[in-house]
Design a protein around this motif. Structure first.
Motif, PDB file in Angstrom:
ATOM      1  N   THR B  68     -10.402  -9.784  35.147  1.00 37.29           N
ATOM      2  CA  THR B  68     -11.528  -8.892  34.873  1.00 37.29           C
ATOM      3  C   THR B  68     -12.324  -8.710  36.161  1.00 37.29           C
ATOM      4  O   THR B  68     -12.255  -9.539  37.077  1.00 37.29           O
ATOM      5  CB  THR B  68     -12.475  -9.465  33.806  1.00 37.29           C
ATOM      6  OG1 THR B  68     -13.039 -10.685  34.293  1.00 37.29           O
ATOM      7  CG2 THR B  68     -11.750  -9.710  32.480  1.00 37.29           C
ATOM      8  N   SER B  70     -16.306  -8.142  36.821  1.00 38.29           N
ATOM      9  CA  SER B  70     -17.666  -8.013  36.305  1.00 38.29           C
ATOM     10  C   SER B  70     -18.556  -7.620  37.475  1.00 38.29           C
ATOM     11  O   SER B  70     -18.462  -8.195  38.564  1.00 38.29           O
ATOM     12  CB  SER B  70     -18.140  -9.338  35.703  1.00 38.29           C
ATOM     13  OG  SER B  70     -17.329  -9.719  34.601  1.00 38.29           O
ATOM     14  N   SER B 104     -11.971 -11.774  26.912  1.00 38.23           N
ATOM     15  CA  SER B 104     -11.660 -10.363  26.656  1.00 38.23           C
ATOM     16  C   SER B 104     -10.803 -10.254  25.403  1.00 38.23           C
ATOM     17  O   SER B 104      -9.943 -11.102  25.154  1.00 38.23           O
ATOM     18  CB  SER B 104     -10.891  -9.780  27.844  1.00 38.23           C
ATOM     19  OG  SER B 104     -10.253  -8.568  27.486  1.00 38.23           O
ATOM     20  N   TYR B 111     -14.649 -12.369  31.013  1.00 39.98           N
ATOM     21  CA  TYR B 111     -15.624 -11.660  31.847  1.00 39.98           C
ATOM     22  C   TYR B 111     -16.960 -12.386  31.810  1.00 39.98           C
ATOM     23  O   TYR B 111     -17.135 -13.352  31.058  1.00 39.98           O
ATOM     24  CB  TYR B 111     -15.742 -10.180  31.452  1.00 39.98           C
ATOM     25  CG  TYR B 111     -16.173  -9.874  30.034  1.00 39.98           C
ATOM     26  CD1 TYR B 111     -17.514  -9.950  29.649  1.00 39.98           C
ATOM     27  CD2 TYR B 111     -15.244  -9.457  29.076  1.00 39.98           C
ATOM     28  CE1 TYR B 111     -17.905  -9.632  28.358  1.00 39.98           C
ATOM     29  CE2 TYR B 111     -15.622  -9.145  27.782  1.00 39.98           C
ATOM     30  CZ  TYR B 111     -16.957  -9.227  27.427  1.00 39.98           C
ATOM     31  OH  TYR B 111     -17.344  -8.933  26.147  1.00 39.98           O
ATOM     32  N   VAL B 118     -18.577  -4.661  32.793  1.00 34.36           N
ATOM     33  CA  VAL B 118     -17.387  -5.501  32.952  1.00 34.36           C
ATOM     34  C   VAL B 118     -16.147  -4.653  32.708  1.00 34.36           C
ATOM     35  O   VAL B 118     -16.150  -3.740  31.887  1.00 34.36           O
ATOM     36  CB  VAL B 118     -17.406  -6.720  31.999  1.00 34.36           C
ATOM     37  CG1 VAL B 118     -18.646  -7.576  32.260  1.00 34.36           C
ATOM     38  CG2 VAL B 118     -17.342  -6.303  30.551  1.00 34.36           C
ATOM     39  N   GLU B 120     -11.885  -4.715  32.213  1.00 34.53           N
ATOM     40  CA  GLU B 120     -10.751  -5.550  31.815  1.00 34.53           C
ATOM     41  C   GLU B 120      -9.471  -4.911  32.344  1.00 34.53           C
ATOM     42  O   GLU B 120      -9.209  -3.732  32.079  1.00 34.53           O
ATOM     43  CB  GLU B 120     -10.724  -5.663  30.292  1.00 34.53           C
ATOM     44  CG  GLU B 120     -11.958  -6.363  29.728  1.00 34.53           C
ATOM     45  CD  GLU B 120     -12.302  -5.899  28.325  1.00 34.53           C
ATOM     46  OE1 GLU B 120     -12.803  -4.746  28.183  1.00 34.53           O
ATOM     47  OE2 GLU B 120     -12.064  -6.665  27.384  1.00 34.53           O
TER      48      GLU B 120
END
Lengths: 191, 191
Positions: B68, B70, B104, B111, B118, B120
């Motif tokens: 991820t 963020s 996630s 995240y 954020v 994914e």
């Protein structure tokens, strides 16, 4: 706070503001605004930039195996924006904007004289990702205006007044130093 | 102005401030600051981030085929900085900073709850460039705090107060709108 899904979109800020400089097959200098790129390796120093195959710049990079990245200051934001609006196949973007192409002494590409920092790259790799090709270049040299260098001889971000690109808007770098020091502020969490 | 050569260094600002989230082989959540990454393709929406093979994050991305990104606000700049100072092999960076990992629902990675945006990603490609490996991920979803969305349901750069990273300093986004409109300011050069 609860997060809401906004879909599988591209959404990461801030973005770079790069002017990608190339010579086309006929030797005409061209320049294209690109926000999708950055640094991608330390040793060797490499940068990446993504370009659609339809762009005049795409064929030029493939033909010349070289490109430059000039980093515009906020003072030429309008000229920089223009270079993303039109194709170098139709327009002479240097002539239209009054920007000045300078032939690199290291790679087969021109940079933009009016940009405070310019980077000369030789093509290392091309990766087709779908709508865009990512070009990865090895940095051969960086040239900078002497008046924007900091005490360490590295360009000073505030003196450069680089453009900061985010959706639909171009922002100016804050006029004062960042208040948070990188590689320092986080030390209070170290055990 | 005459330009001076400053060598084949990495020198492009502004840079992103990404917190790369992963689960390691044991399932421990980890997070690492990365400034070398960005958007690299529209269709499919893709992002890239470069990581040294020595980093704990590197093995985790390869094992889980997911990560991820963020995007931290300036309010957690110190915590974000910390995540680049230590290795996830030695420290539990979430525990040390008080940041919250959230699993996630789409990819095998966590995240950071405290980040306003954020992203994914599922791993698409890995490219070994030298000191760094570039990981390219396909964006599966973007999730955002509802209070930072603009009228168009896209995160507002000013409301986000994302970090702007430049050498040694972390800058805050200017509190007001950009004065220059992208895809607009350049139109005056159109013929």
């Amino acid at each position: 706070m609860e997060k809401v899904s906004i879909g599988a979109i591209n959404c990461a800020y801030p973005l770079a503001s790069f002017l990608v400089g190339t010579y086309d097959a006929e030797g005409k200098p061209n320049v294209m605004f690109a926000a999708w790129g950055g640094i991608c390796c330390s040793t060797p120093a490499c940068m990446n930039v993504s370009v659609r195959p339809q762009r005049h710049t795409h064929a030029a990079i493939e033909a010349r195996k070289a490109f430059t990245i000039s980093i515009p200051g906020i003072d030429i934001a309008a000229q920089a924006d223009y270079t993303g609006l039109v194709s170098g196949a139709k327009a002479d973007k240097f002539a239209e904007t009054g920007l000045t192409p300078v032939r690199s002494n290291l790679v087969d590409a021109p940079y933009v004289a009016e940009c405070p920092v310019v980077i000369e790259l030789s093509l290392k790799d091309s990766i087709s990702l779908g709508s865009h090709t990512m070009f990865i270049g090895v940095v051969e040299d960086v040239k900078a205006n002497s008046d924007i260098l900091g005490d360490n001889r590295i360009p000073d971000f505030v003196k450069m007044q680089a453009m900061i690109y985010a959706p639909g808007n171009i922002y100016q770098v804050p006029a004062k130093d960042g208040s948070v020091k990188a590689y320092s502020a986080g030390k209070k969490y170290l055990k």
